[in-house]
Design an enzyme around this catalytic site. Structure first.
Site, PDB file in Angstrom:
ATOM      1  N   GLU A 177       0.822  -1.220   0.000  1.00 43.90           N
ATOM      2  CA  GLU A 177       0.000   0.000   0.000  1.00 43.90           C
ATOM      3  C   GLU A 177       0.852   1.264   0.000  1.00 43.90           C
ATOM      4  OE1 GLU A 177      -2.890  -0.215   3.159  1.00 43.90           O
ATOM      5  OE2 GLU A 177      -4.183  -1.448   1.909  1.00 43.90           O
ATOM      6  N   GLU A 200      -6.552  -7.938  -0.504  1.00 41.44           N
ATOM      7  CA  GLU A 200      -7.069  -7.929   0.877  1.00 41.44           C
ATOM      8  C   GLU A 200      -8.557  -7.658   0.865  1.00 41.44           C
ATOM      9  OE1 GLU A 200      -4.993  -5.368   3.662  1.00 41.44           O
ATOM     10  OE2 GLU A 200      -3.044  -5.920   2.811  1.00 41.44           O
TER      11      GLU A 200
HETATM   12  C1  GAL Z   1      -4.264  -2.725   5.125  1.00 42.61           C
HETATM   13  C2  GAL Z   1      -2.838  -3.238   5.276  1.00 42.61           C
HETATM   14  C3  GAL Z   1      -2.825  -4.499   6.118  1.00 42.61           C
HETATM   15  C4  GAL Z   1      -3.620  -4.278   7.384  1.00 42.61           C
HETATM   16  C5  GAL Z   1      -5.023  -3.828   7.030  1.00 42.61           C
HETATM   17  C6  GAL Z   1      -5.901  -3.541   8.229  1.00 42.61           C
HETATM   18  O1  GAL Z   1      -4.289  -1.432   4.673  1.00 42.61           O
HETATM   19  O2  GAL Z   1      -2.286  -3.511   4.020  1.00 42.61           O
HETATM   20  O3  GAL Z   1      -1.507  -4.845   6.408  1.00 42.61           O
HETATM   21  O4  GAL Z   1      -2.976  -3.326   8.151  1.00 42.61           O
HETATM   22  O5  GAL Z   1      -4.954  -2.645   6.327  1.00 42.61           O
HETATM   23  O6  GAL Z   1      -6.046  -4.668   8.981  1.00 42.61           O
END
Ligand code: GAL
Length: 832
Positions: free
Chosen positions: A179, A248
Site C-alpha cells: 500500500e 485484501e
Molecule cells: C491494510 C494493510 C494491512 C492491514 C489492514 C488492516 O491497509 O495492508 O496490512 O494493516 O490494512 O487490517
C-alpha cells in the site's frame, strides 16, 4: 507444484509430481501452466499461531475450498539485530510454506518488507530507525540498501529450498512493498522514484513468478497493481493486460484496546466476493482467513490488542467460525463450478430491474454461467432470467453455474453453525506475589541525563517500560504546607501509558488511545519537606505500523513536567536532571521463567498482594485433558503481561473498556469497520489464548505482571467448547449436494442438519421456529410468523441422537404459518 489429485493422474502418465510450472498472466487471470485460474486465497500469518497449529489451520483452509495461502514476511522477527537472522519456531517460514505445499495449496508471499499488518513498527526492525542517514519508504540510499538486502535474503532462501512454482514449489505470486500508493501521493517525486526502484529491484530477482504491488496505481510493468478493501468490484488494474486481483478482502477488522470488537456479516462478505467475480475479478484473498494472536510484544498500533482474531473464518483459537467458514466454503464451491465459463472471457451485463443485474459468462465450448444480483438493501426482488423466475433476497447474488439452476445465494446461510463458549477448566489457582519496587535515582543500571528523553531512543524497544526519576526539593517555608493546598503536578507524554509515583506511592494511571496516543496527567500531589522522589513509569503499547513517517512518532515523557502552587509559582521540572532505568526489575531477573522466578522470595496466603500496582504473580497448574483450545480469563485484572512456561502470551489490558457504538446491524448495505461491533462498555479483550503446545505434559508455570492492580483470584483457565449447535435454513435454499442431479423438489425442500461432536448426543432443543425467526445462533428470536409445531418436530426427531435432519417444508410442521411468505427454520440445540 501440482495438486495431489492431479498428481495421481499424472503419475499414471508417468510424469512426476514436483513438475515445475510456469506462472504468467493476461487480462483475465493468473495462468498456471498456461491455464487461466480463478484463485481463492486466505491470509494466515505464520507468527500469529504456533507451528503445531499450522497443519490444522492449513487443512481447514483447504476444506474451506481455498487454493492459496497468503502471508507477509515479518522482517523484525527474522532479523532481530543487523545481520543476525532467526528462522525458527513461529518464524520458521520455510516449514510453513512446505506445510502449505504438502496440503496441495499455493502460496502468495508478500515480502514487503514493510507490511503494516497491525504488527510492531509495521514489520521494520527497530534498529533500522537508528541506521545513520535513514528515511523509511522513500528514495533514500541506506533504506533501499537494507530493504534490498532483506528481500534478496528471503528470495534466495526460497530459491535454495526450490519453493517457487517455476522450481516445482508452491509460491505462485510475490509482493513487494505494501500500500505505498497513498504515501507516494503525499510525498511526490521521491516516492515515485522509490516505487520504480522497488519494482525493478524485485523483478531483477528473477523469481519466475509475478510480483504484485497492492494499492499502487502506478505499479510499473510487469508488476500487477491490486486492490485492498471491503469491496473491490469497481477496481481496474492500470493496464488492459493485467488481471483484476483483490489482495485484501477484509473479513472483519482488528481490535484495539479501548475499542469495541468488529464483526463483518458472512452474507456481506460472500456478497462482496461474488460481486467481484461477476465483475471480472479472478483472484480474491481473505485478509484474514485466520487472524490469530499478537503474541509477546508483536502487536503494533500503538494500542492494538493481543487478539488478532479479526472475525476471520477461522477464529483466533483455530476453530471454524460459523456460519462464516461454512458459508464461504459453499460460495467457493459454487464459484469453482463456474470456473471454465468464468475464465473464458468478460461478462455480458444486463439489467433485470432498477437495482438488479445479470452477469453472464459464456465459454467457446458452450458453457454458460450467470450471477444474478440484487443491490437493493431493503427489498427482495423477483427477476426473470432465461426461462425462469428467481427470488433474490436484498443485497445478494445468486450463482447459476449452468445459467439455470441456483446453487448458492450469498444471503442465504445454509451451513450448520455453532455457538462457542468459554468454560472454566481448573479449580482456582493458588497465587504467590512479588512486589516490583519503584526505582530510585541511584539504583544499579540507572543513568542520569539532563532533561527528558524520547522513550524508544532509550529502550530501543527492548521492553515496554522506562522509568523517569527526578527529585523535588521542598523547603519548610512552602506556603502549601500550612494552607493545605497541595501543589499540582502536570505531565505531558507522547504516550502510550503512564504510572505516576510520588515517594513510591501511586498517584495515578493515565493512557492514550489509538486515535491519539498522547496523554497528560494533572493532579494534586502530596509532597513533604526535604527531597521528594517523582518516579514515572512510562509504558509503550506497541509501535506504530502505519501513517506518513510513522517511524518518527515519539513515545514517552517529553514534557513539559510542571509543579504548580509553590512559593515561586510554577517550577518547570523538564530541564532538570532525570535518571533513566530501562525495564523492570522483574524483567532483569527473568521472573517469567522457571529459573528466574525461583531467584526471589514470593509471598502467599494473607500476605498476597491484591489490588496492588506493579505486582508479579505466579502459580502453577496442571495441563487440562483433551484438545479444546485454552485461554485465560483476565477480566479481574487491569493491565500488564502474561507468560506461560517462559513464553509470552502477550499484553493483557481488560481494564481498558470498549468505548463506542455497538448498535444492532443488518448484513444488508455497505459494511465499514464501525458497523457491527460488540463489547461496548466491557473489556475490549477479556480472553487470552494459551496455545496447547506451550504446555508441559503435567505442570506449568503461569506468571502475570500487573501494572494497575487487579484481583488475581478472578483469573481462570478456560477452554473453548461448543455451547450449542444450530441450523438456520431457508425454504428454497439451494444445495450443491448431488449437483447436476437435482430435481426442483429437492431444491425447494432443503434439509436442516444438526450434529454433535463424536461421543455426544443432542439432549435439548433450546430454540426452534419454522416461520420467520430472526437473529443468529445463540440469539435466535421468534418472528410474527411462527408455527406452533416448531418445537415438536426437532424434539421428536433429534433428542438422543448424534445427528438428525429436518425437512424445511410446511407439511412437516403441520401447515403453513404464513402462506405466500418466504419461511425458514432456525433451530438451536445443545449436545452432551
Ligand atoms: C491494510 C494493510 C494491512 C492491514 C489492514 C488492516 O491497509 O495492508 O496490512 O494493516 O490494512 O487490517
Amino acid at each position: 507444484m501440482l495438486r495431489p489429485d492431479i498428481c495421481k493422474l499424472l503419475i499414471l502418465f508417468s510424469l512426476f509430481c514436483s513438475a515445475a510450472a510456469s506462472v504468467t498472466y493476461d487480462h483475465r487471470a493468473i495462468m498456471i501452466n498456461g491455464q487461466r485460474r480463478i484463485l481463492i486465497s486466505g491470509s494466515i500469518h505464520y507468527p500469529r499461531s504456533t507451528p503445531e497449529m499450522w497443519p490444522d489451520l492449513i487443512q481447514k483452509a483447504k476444506e474451506g475450498n481455498l487454493d492459496v495461502i497468503q502471508t507477509y514476511v515479518f522482517w523484525n522477527g527474522h532479523e532481530p539485530s543487523p545481520g543476525q537472522y532467526y528462522f525458527e519456531d513461529r518464524y520458521d517460514l520455510v516449514k510453513f510454506i512446505k506445510l502449505v505445499e504438502q496440503a496441495g495449496l499455493y502460496i502468495h508471499l508478500r515480502v514487503g518488507p514493510y507490511v503494516c499488518a497491525e504488527w510492531n513498527f509495521g514489520g521494520f526492525p527497530v534498529w533500522l530507525k537508528y541506521v545513520p542517514g535513514i528515511a523509511f519508504r522513500t528514495d533514500n540510499g541506506p533504506f533501499k540498501a537494507a530493504m534490498q538486502q532483506f528481500t534478496e535474503k528471503i528470495v534466495s532462501m526460497m530459491k535454495a529450498e526450490k519453493l517457487f512454482e517455476t522450481q516445482g514449489g508452491p509460491i505462485i505470486l510475490s509482493q513487494i512493498e505494501n500500500e505505498f500508493g497513498p504515501v507516494e501521493w503525499e510525498i511526490g517525486a521521491p516516492g515515485k522514484d522509490y516505487t520504480n526502484w522497488a519494482a525493478q529491484m524485485a523483478v531483477r530477482l528473477n523469481t519466475g513468478v509475478p510480483w504484485v504491488m497492492c494499492k499502487q496505481e502506478d505499479a510499473p510493468d510487469p508488476v500487477i497493481d491490486t486492490c485492498n478493501g471491503f469491496y473491490c468490484e469497481n477496481f481496474k488494474p492500470n493496464k488492459k493486460y493485467k488481471p483484476k486481483m483483490w489482495t485484501e478482502n477484509w473479513t472483519g477488522w482488528y481490535t484495539e484496546f479501548g475499542g469495541p470488537v468488529p464483526h463483518r456479516p458472512a452474507e456481506d462478505l460472500a456478497f462482496s466476493v461474488a460481486r467481484f467475480i461477476q465483475n471480472g475479478g479472478s483472484f480474491v484473498n481473505y485478509y484474514m482467513y485466520h487472524g490469530g494472536t499478537n503474541f509477546g510484544r508483536t502487536a503494533g498500533g500503538p494500542f492494538i490488542a493481543t487478539s488478532y482474531d479479526y472475525d476471520a473464518p477461522i477464529d483466533e483459537f483455530g476453530l471454524p467460525r460459523e456460519p462464516k467458514w461454512g458459508h464461504l466454503r459453499d460460495l467457493h464451491k459454487a464459484i469453482k463450478l463456474c470456473e471454465s465459463a468464468l475464465v473464458s472471457g468478460d461478462p455480458t451485463v444486463t439489467a433485470l430491474g432498477s437495482n438488479q443485474e445479470a452477469h453472464v459468462f459464456k465459454s467457446k465450448s458452450g458453457a454458460c454461467t450467470a450471477f444474478l444480483a440484487n443491490y437493493d438493501t431493503k427489498s427482495s426482488a423477483k427477476v426473470s432470467f432465461g426461462s425462469g423466475l428467481y427470488d433474490l433476497p436484498p443485497w445478494s447474488i445468486s450463482i447459476l453455474p449452468d445459467c439455470k439452476t441456483v446453487v448458492f445465494n450469498t444471503a442465504k446461510l445454509g451451513a450448520q453453525s455453532f455457538q462457542m463458549k468459554m468454560m472454566p477448566v481448573n479449580s482456582t489457582f493458588l497465587w504467590e506475589s512479588y512486589n516490583e519496587e519503584t526505582v530510585s535515582a541511584n539504583d544499579d543500571g540507572s543513568t542520569a541525563m539532563s532533561g527528558l528523553w524520547e522513550q524508544i531512543n532509550v529502550t530501543r524497544d527492548a521492553t515496554d517500560y522506562l522509568w523517569y526519576i527526578t527529585d523535588v526539593k521542598i523547603d519548610s517555608d512552602e506556603g502549601f504546607l500550612k494552607n493545605g493546598q497541595s501543589p499540582i503536578l502536570t505531565i505531558f507524554s507522547a504516550g502510550h501509558a503512564l504510572h505516576v509515583f510520588i515517594n513510591d506511592q501511586l498517584s495515578g494511571n493515565v493512557y492514550g488511545g489509538l486515535e491519539n496516543p498522547k496523554l497528560s496527567f494533572s493532579d494534586s500531589v502530596k509532597l513533604r519537606v526535604g527531597i521528594n522522589q517523582i518516579s514515572l513509569l512510562s509504558v509503550a503499547v506497541g509501535l506504530p505500523n502505519v501513517g506518513l513517517h510513522f517511524e518518527k512518532w515519539n513515545a514517552g515523557v517529553l514534557g513539559p513536567v510542571m509543579l504548580k502552587g509553590l512559593n515561586e509559582g510554577t517550577r518547570d521540572l523538564s530541564k532538570q536532571n532525570w535518571s533513566y532505568k530501562i525495564g523492570l526489575k522483574g524483567e532483569a531477573l527473568s521472573l517469567h521463567t522457571v529459573s528466574g522466578s525461583s531467584s526471589v522470595e514470593w509471598v502467599e496466603g494473607s500476605l498476597l498482594a491484591r489490588q496492588q500496582p506493579l505486582t508479579w504473580y505466579k502459580t502453577s497448574f496442571r495441563t487440562p485433558e483433551g484438545n479444546d483450545p485454552l485461554a485465560l480469563d483476565m477480566n479481574s485484572m487491569g493491565k500488564g503481561q502474561i507468560w506461560i512456561n517462559g513464553q509470552s502470551i502477550g499484553r493483557h489490558w481488560p481494564g481498558y473498556k470498549a468505548q463506542g457504538d455497538c448498535a444492532d446491524c443488518s448484513y444488508a448495505g455497505t459494511y465499514e469497520d464501525k458497523k457491527c461491533r460488540t463489547n461496548c462498555g466491557e473489556a475490549s479483550q477479556r480472553w487470552y489464548h494459551v496455545p496447547r503446545s506451550w504446555l508441559n505434559p503435567s505442570r506449568n508455570l503461569l506468571v502475570v505482571f500487573e501494572e494497575w492492580g487487579g484481583e488475581p483470584s478472578g483469573i481462570a483457565l478456560v477452554k473453548r467448547t461448543m455451547a450449542s449447535v444450530c441450523a438456520d435454513i431457508s425454504e428454497g435454499q439451494p444445495t450443491m449436494k448431488n449437483w447436476g442431479m437435482l430435481t426442483s423438489g429437492e431444491l425447494n425442500r432443503p434439509k436442516a442438519h444438526l450434529w454433535c461432536p463424536p461421543g455426544q448426543k443432542i439432549f435439548q432443543i433450546k430454540f426452534a421456529s419454522y416461520g420467520q425467526p430472526q437473529g443468529t445462533c445463540g440469539n435466535f428470536k421468534k418472528g410474527s410468523c411462527h408455527s406452533d409445531k416448531s418445537y415438536d418436530v426437532p424434539q421428536r426427531n433429534c433428542i438422543g441422537k448424534q445427528s438428525c435432519s429436518l425437512s424445511v417444508a410446511p407439511e412437516v410442521f403441520g401447515g403453513d404459518p404464513c402462506p405466500g411468505n418466504m419461511k425458514k427454520l432456525s433451530v438451536e440445540a445443545t449436545c452432551g
